[in-house]
Design an enzyme around this catalytic site. Structure first.
Site: not given
Ligand code: NOJ
Length: 579
Positions: A237, A281
């Site tokens: 993440d 990500e």
């Molecule tokens: C990215 C995630 O895809 C999202 O859904 C989340 O709110 C944020 N990171 C915080 O963890």
């Protein structure tokens, strides 16, 4: 060193194969596939399915999806052709950001099941050769995590330095919010601590201080814990924020990144499980992408291609392929062991932040014209099917997804064209329960109240859109997606091969050619609603047969190595080139 050797071996292997293939396509017949000894690079050609346990299938009818429900659904996923599932956060959580606010990295949210249920999922998935990946959310914790509770209460606590503090309000306290319009600051005063703490996301998600070696050690411990439980990889993440060097003086708009955190994580993971992966990500500009993969593939094995994604939506909205071609070209250069992950929709808004204002407006106008459909000044909070509207366009998008150079990732429910619920806040609109059948609550649960409302009204309500109905209908989207997923498996060139964009003579038509081990593919897509006449140069000699993999028809390339074709509006074809 131990971890580098297999990597080097594979790197050499891949580049040798690529070189041979170019020569072989001219001389010798195709050599048999040898994917067995490059099994570690499974992500080159895998189909990943993203699932949120909480809203997938409720086995005990308490209204919340659970691990048992997911385990019962594995055969459905296998039939779809899924190679790996990626689990959204499932750990104990106050659930203020749909689980992305973790309160215990080593536990399982008891609403979703027990440790035994988790182990059973891993066992059953492995019996079906499905890998299980999970979200790794260590950029921040929940403010209810015991570490943060201690850190804010006691200045002398060892956990104090696990977070990022400032005595004064930093100059850039309201710069760089990830959720503009909803989030007011990135530094918030905490009464108990008597100081400001840093949070890239919501104020209930304090950032961990990754500069602290103890925090890095803890991250490795978390990773080892889940690898030992059978996890096959991590969707990491918020990578750019995880590795940013945050302190009271830094500018959140121009952070410095500490890439060795990822390199060490990669090494550590490979020591424990050589084929486990990091799927990052990181919505970064192509000019900055190199260190995220690492020059020699030493960082993330794979990353979501957000850049191509937003340009794909631009192409779908405008019918023009020029910018998508450029985006693919700009993101082409990645290490041989790396792979892009392509997707149509995910659990967040479609982020259009890297388009120009004019381009973004074009996409808004077509796919999210109402302000309730837009979010964070940059994106659209809708599911694919209602957004694209036209079934032909939805199919085109899927055909693109499966023929783009990378690993396709499908979000649960997209395979049946589920709708969105704009009454729900922010990104929850695209997180409604899975629609299995026309039974109560779409077959998700028999409980009188479900964790989130099932879509029950309108054209996307569960009586119209559900798995059971689509399974029985040979023309359904589910069957189309399954067909494309199967076909994709017969096209290893896409994951392994070299690719290039081929000139089509039409700005609306995009053609990609793949070459690998003497095998070649040509994928052609018309983004215009109107039929297009195009001239495609296959750069092959006359006599080459184009075998249409979708309907098995054949045609021959002209003397000049080119062929002319007419594609229907939003039409597409997948050809295998044969001599
Ligand atoms: C990215 C995630 O895809 C999202 O859904 C989340 O709110 C944020 N990171 C915080 O963890």
């Amino acid at each position: 060193m131990k971890h580098i050797l297999p990597l080097l071996f594979v790197t050499l292997l891949v580049s040798c194969q690529t070189k041979t293939s170019e020569n072989e396509s001219k001389k010798t017949p195709p050599v048999p596939l040898a994917t067995d000894f490059i099994e570690e690079l499974w992500y080159k050609n895998a189909l990943v399915y993203s699932v949120d346990v909480e809203v997938f299938k409720d086995s005990n009818n308490d209204g919340v999806g659970d691990f048992k429900g997911l385990t019962q659904s594995l055969d459905y996923l296998k039939t779809l052709g899924v190679d790996a599932i990626w689990l959204a956060p499932f750990q104990p959580t106050p659930n203020k950001d749909d689980g992305y606010d973790v309160a215990d990295f080593y536990g399982i949210d008891q609403r979703l099941g027990t440790n035994q249920d988790f182990d059973e999922l891993i066992k059953q998935a492995s019996q079906r050769s499905i890998r299980v990946m999970m979200d790794l959310v260590t950029n921040h914790t929940s403010d209810q995590h015991p570490w943060f509770k201690q850190a804010r209460q006691q200045k002398n606590s060892p956990y104090r330095s696990w977070y990022v503090w400032s005595k004064e309000r930093p100059k850039k306290w309201d710069t760089g919010m990830v959720f503009p319009g909803v989030q007011k600051a990135v530094w918030t005063y905490d009464k108990q601590a008597g100081e400001y703490y840093y949070h890239r996301f919501y104020d209930f998600q304090p950032d961990l201080n990754m500069q602290n070696p103890a925090v890095q050690r803890e991250m490795r411990k978390i990773v080892k814990y889940w690898l030992d439980k059978g996890i096959a990889g991590f969707r990491v993440d918020a990578v750019p924020f995880l590795i940013e060097v945050a302190n009271p003086d830094f500018d959140p708009d121009k952070p410095e990144h500490q890439f060795d955190i990822i390199t060490q994580l990669h090494q550590y993971i490979q020591w424990h499980k050589r084929d486990a992966i990091l799927l990052g990500e990181a919505n970064v500009d192509p000019k900055e992408q190199e260190p995220f993969f690492g020059k020699d593939g030493e960082n993330m094995q794979t990353m979501f291609n957000f850049f191509a994604n937003q340009h794909l939506f631009y192409a779908l909205a405008s019918g023009e392929t020029k910018l998508l071609r450029k985006a693919l070209h700009d993101t082409k250069d990645i290490p041989p062991t790396a792979q892009w992950a392509h997707f149509l929709r995910n659990h967040d808004e479609i982020d259009l932040g890297r388009l120009s204002d004019e381009e973004r407006d074009k996409v808004y106008k077509r796919f999210g014209p109402d302000s309730t459909m837009q979010l964070y000044d940059r994106g659209i909070r809708r599911r694919l099917a209602p957004m694209l509207g036209d079934r032909r366009l939805v199919e085109l998008a899927y055909s693109m997804l499966f023929s783009l150079p990378g690993m396709p990732v499908i979000r649960y429910g997209e395979e049946i064209g589920m709708g969105d619920d704009l009454k729900l806040e922010e990104r929850l609109s695209v997180r409604t329960p899975m629609q299995w059948s026309s039974a109560t609550n779409g077959g998700f649960s028999n409980a009188p109240k479900t964790v989130r409302p099932v879509i029950s009204q309108g054209p996307y309500g569960y009586t119209s859109i559900n798995v059971a109905a689509q399974r029985a209908d040979s023309a359904s989207l589910l069957n189309k997606v399954t067909q494309l997923a199967r076909l994709r498996k017969q096209c290893p060139e896409i994951g392994w091969g070299n690719w290039e964009l081929v000139d089509t003579g039409s700005q609306h038509v995009l053609a990609i050619r793949y070459d690998w081990q003497g095998r070649s593919l040509l994928m052609v897509h018309n983004f215009s609603p109107e039929p297009q006449q195009c001239q495609i140069s296959t750069q092959l000699k006359a006599q080459t047969q184009l075998v249409n993999l979708l309907d098995n028809s054949q045609r021959q390339v002209g003397k000049d190595g080119a062929y002319t074709t007419q594609l229907p509006g939003y039409g597409y074809t997948w050809y295998r080139l044969q001599k």
